[in-house]
Write an enzyme that holds these catalytic residues in place. Structure first.
Site, PDB file in Angstrom:
ATOM      1  CG  ASP A 121      -6.244 -12.576   3.618  1.00  0.00           C
ATOM      2  OD1 ASP A 121      -6.571 -11.398   4.043  1.00  0.00           O
ATOM      3  OD2 ASP A 121      -7.045 -13.541   2.881  1.00  0.00           O
ATOM      4  CE1 TYR A 166     -11.220   3.331   4.852  1.00  0.00           C
ATOM      5  CE2 TYR A 166     -11.726   5.488   5.096  1.00  0.00           C
ATOM      6  CZ  TYR A 166     -10.894   4.434   5.238  1.00  0.00           C
ATOM      7  OH  TYR A 166      -9.498   4.939   5.448  1.00  0.00           O
ATOM      8  CE1 TYR A 191     -13.219  -4.184   0.883  1.00  0.00           C
ATOM      9  CE2 TYR A 191     -13.856  -1.792   1.244  1.00  0.00           C
ATOM     10  CZ  TYR A 191     -13.898  -2.970   0.769  1.00  0.00           C
ATOM     11  OH  TYR A 191     -14.694  -3.093  -0.378  1.00  0.00           O
ATOM     12  N   GLY A 212       0.719  -1.389  -0.075  1.00  0.00           N
ATOM     13  CA  GLY A 212       0.023  -0.142   0.224  1.00  0.00           C
ATOM     14  C   GLY A 212       0.731   1.275  -0.112  1.00  0.00           C
TER      15      GLY A 212
HETATM   16  N1  LIG Z   1      -5.671   6.750   1.178  1.00  0.00           N
HETATM   17  C1  LIG Z   1      -6.440   7.504   1.951  1.00  0.00           C
HETATM   18  O1  LIG Z   1      -6.578   8.726   1.431  1.00  0.00           O
HETATM   19  C2  LIG Z   1      -6.314   7.302   3.428  1.00  0.00           C
HETATM   20  C3  LIG Z   1      -6.990   8.601   4.164  1.00  0.00           C
HETATM   21  C4  LIG Z   1      -7.004   8.483   5.670  1.00  0.00           C
HETATM   22  C5  LIG Z   1      -6.914   7.366   6.244  1.00  0.00           C
HETATM   23  N2  LIG Z   1      -6.023   6.299   5.441  1.00  0.00           N
HETATM   24  C6  LIG Z   1      -5.686   5.174   6.108  1.00  0.00           C
HETATM   25  O2  LIG Z   1      -4.376   5.086   6.197  1.00  0.00           O
HETATM   26  C7  LIG Z   1      -3.685   3.735   6.284  1.00  0.00           C
HETATM   27  C8  LIG Z   1      -3.073   3.632   5.049  1.00  0.00           C
HETATM   28  O3  LIG Z   1      -3.622   3.671   3.698  1.00  0.00           O
HETATM   29  P1  LIG Z   1      -2.950   3.775   2.447  1.00  0.00           P
HETATM   30  O4  LIG Z   1      -3.358   4.912   1.735  1.00  0.00           O
HETATM   31  O5  LIG Z   1      -1.534   3.200   2.367  1.00  0.00           O
HETATM   32  O6  LIG Z   1      -3.836   2.615   1.726  1.00  0.00           O
HETATM   33  P2  LIG Z   1      -3.696   1.514   0.506  1.00  0.00           P
HETATM   34  O7  LIG Z   1      -2.747   2.228  -0.251  1.00  0.00           O
HETATM   35  O8  LIG Z   1      -5.145   1.268  -0.208  1.00  0.00           O
HETATM   36  O9  LIG Z   1      -2.881   0.307   1.121  1.00  0.00           O
HETATM   37  C9  LIG Z   1      -3.701  -0.549   1.950  1.00  0.00           C
HETATM   38  C10 LIG Z   1      -2.902  -1.881   2.101  1.00  0.00           C
HETATM   39  O10 LIG Z   1      -4.006  -2.697   2.785  1.00  0.00           O
HETATM   40  C11 LIG Z   1      -3.609  -4.004   2.272  1.00  0.00           C
HETATM   41  N3  LIG Z   1      -4.776  -4.824   2.510  1.00  0.00           N
HETATM   42  C12 LIG Z   1      -6.284  -4.707   2.156  1.00  0.00           C
HETATM   43  N4  LIG Z   1      -6.757  -6.015   2.454  1.00  0.00           N
HETATM   44  C13 LIG Z   1      -6.259  -6.511   2.980  1.00  0.00           C
HETATM   45  C14 LIG Z   1      -6.323  -7.808   3.477  1.00  0.00           C
HETATM   46  N5  LIG Z   1      -7.173  -8.605   3.547  1.00  0.00           N
HETATM   47  N6  LIG Z   1      -5.124  -8.497   4.029  1.00  0.00           N
HETATM   48  C15 LIG Z   1      -3.792  -7.961   4.196  1.00  0.00           C
HETATM   49  N7  LIG Z   1      -3.776  -6.820   3.662  1.00  0.00           N
HETATM   50  C16 LIG Z   1      -4.816  -6.062   3.253  1.00  0.00           C
HETATM   51  C17 LIG Z   1      -3.784  -3.669   0.688  1.00  0.00           C
HETATM   52  O11 LIG Z   1      -3.127  -5.077  -0.121  1.00  0.00           O
HETATM   53  P3  LIG Z   1      -3.081  -5.141  -1.615  1.00  0.00           P
HETATM   54  O12 LIG Z   1      -2.099  -4.246  -2.089  1.00  0.00           O
HETATM   55  O13 LIG Z   1      -2.636  -6.419  -1.832  1.00  0.00           O
HETATM   56  O14 LIG Z   1      -4.648  -4.746  -2.085  1.00  0.00           O
HETATM   57  C18 LIG Z   1      -2.924  -2.581   0.459  1.00  0.00           C
HETATM   58  O15 LIG Z   1      -1.709  -2.794   0.378  1.00  0.00           O
HETATM   59  C19 LIG Z   1      -4.978   3.132   6.222  1.00  0.00           C
HETATM   60  O16 LIG Z   1      -5.215   2.533   7.479  1.00  0.00           O
HETATM   61  C20 LIG Z   1      -6.134   3.741   5.663  1.00  0.00           C
HETATM   62  O17 LIG Z   1      -7.396   3.417   6.146  1.00  0.00           O
HETATM   63  C21 LIG Z   1      -5.890   6.314   4.119  1.00  0.00           C
END
Ligand SMILES: NC(=O)c1ccc[n+]([C@@H]2O[C@H](COP(=O)([O-])OP(=O)(O)OC[C@H]3O[C@@H](n4cnc5c(N)ncnc54)[C@H](OP(=O)(O)O)[C@@H]3O)[C@@H](O)[C@H]2O)c1
Length: 300
Positions: A44, A134, A70, A10
């Site tokens: 997972d 979410y 997620y 991610g």
């Molecule tokens: N993106 C945003 O704008 C945002 C905003 C606020 C808060 N956040 C929080 O910040 C954190 C990091 O977000 P990010 O932007 O880095 O998210 P991201 O790029 O979507 O990465 C999330 C990762 O979680 C993995 N994942 C999903 N389902 C899974 C499962 N069942 N088992 C193991 N791994 C799983 C995904 O794996 P795959 O690569 O295999 O799909 C992905 O690598 C998260 O907690 C998110 O809620 C994000």
């Protein structure tokens, strides 16, 4: 320390990996610690068994950084159960495991735990009220963690995360801006962007803090994003300006761009607490947007 980082593919997981592996001697995280990065292949979070199995077969960790989540906000409206398993029940299980191992847990959450109806920036003590699946599942994860780990955990809420990696708003706009002459972007949702590298550095600075390592600190929530408050429309205009993309941007309302999940209108977060406790320097959003775009354009 032995440090486990989940969500290795991610945006945040990759950014932590980048920062760890570009240590310059002064902050040589890799030299001082052992980092283990895992993705869904190894751990997972949608499966209770997979989680137990992974930790049963691994040596103990000193710190677990949970970057996996997620994050498909619209799809979560349909896949409630899966979103709840990954964002809530898996976090509960990780908290129990961290307790058993006497490990610290750093968990990442979101501004979407708020409804975005306040005129002020939300502090960590403000009431939550998520308006989509979410946000509800992320809040349930926060609450489960807090109930299990009274000490040794931190929850960092962040917002509008972008990076060189994966799919995100900045990369989508760079692509669309090159393909189209004109684009409509929502101008009535206000937030603060967060460059994942800045968040990665903040997390690493916290776990590197001697005070944080040694003491049984009470579990706390912190807010972290870049400085500044903008709309998606303002964000797009700056992306195009920095990338020298000639594409007309027109503002539209949320009503003109309906999505399956509702979004908070103004989920701004007060970041004083993390600055005060850990001396985390937060960059103004334009500064780090510029670095990210340079990295994307130069394929760094
Ligand atoms: N993106 C945003 O704008 C945002 C905003 C606020 C808060 N956040 C929080 O910040 C954190 C990091 O977000 P990010 O932007 O880095 O998210 P991201 O790029 O979507 O990465 C999330 C990762 O979680 C993995 N994942 C999903 N389902 C899974 C499962 N069942 N088992 C193991 N791994 C799983 C995904 O794996 P795959 O690569 O295999 O799909 C992905 O690598 C998260 O907690 C998110 O809620 C994000």
């Amino acid at each position: 320390m032995r440090i486990l980082v989940t969500g290795k593919n991610g945006q945040l997981g990759k950014s932590i990996n980048k920062v760890v592996n570009t240590g310059n001697g002064k902050n040589n995280y890799q030299q001082d610690n052992e980092f283990i990065f895992v993705g869904r292949e190894e751990l997972d979070l949608s499966s209770e068994r997979s989680i137990s199995h992974y930790f049963d077969r691994s040596n103990k960790f000193d710190v677990i950084i949970n970057c996996a989540a997620y994050t498909a906000v619209d799809k979560a409206e349909e896949e409630c159960e899966l979103a709840n398993q990954v964002n809530h029940l898996a976090v509960k299980q990780l908290a129990n495991i961290a307790n058993e191992q006497k490990a610290k847990l750093v968990h990442v959450s979101t501004d979407y735990v708020f409804d975005g109806e306040s005129n002020k920036s939300y502090t960590e003590a403000d009431e939550t009220n998520p308006i989509n699946v979410y946000g509800k599942t992320k809040l349930a994860g926060e609450k489960a963690l807090q109930a299990i780990m009274l000490t040794n955990a931190i929850i960092i809420r962040t917002s509008w995360v972008y990076s060189e990696y994966g799919n995100n708003f900045v990369k989508t706009m760079l692509r669309l801006g090159k393909e189209r002459d004109e684009i409509n972007v929502v101008s009535d949702q206000i937030g603060s962007p967060t460059y994942a590298t800045d968040l990665a550095k903040a997390i690493l600075k916290i776990i590197d803090n001697r005070d944080y390592q040694d003491k049984d600190r009470a579990t706390e929530i912190y807010h972290h994003s870049n400085k500044g408050e903008i709309s998606w429309y303002d964000f797009t205009k700056e992306i195009f300006k920095l990338a020298k993309i000639d594409c007309k941007v027109s503002p539209i309302t949320t009503e003109q761009y309906p999505t399956p999940a509702k979004r908070p209108k103004r989920a701004l977060m007060d970041k004083e607490k993390i600055v005060e406790k850990f001396s985390i320097k937060t960059h103004y959003w334009k500064e780090t947007l510029c670095s990210c775009i340079n990295n994307i354009e130069n394929k760094i």
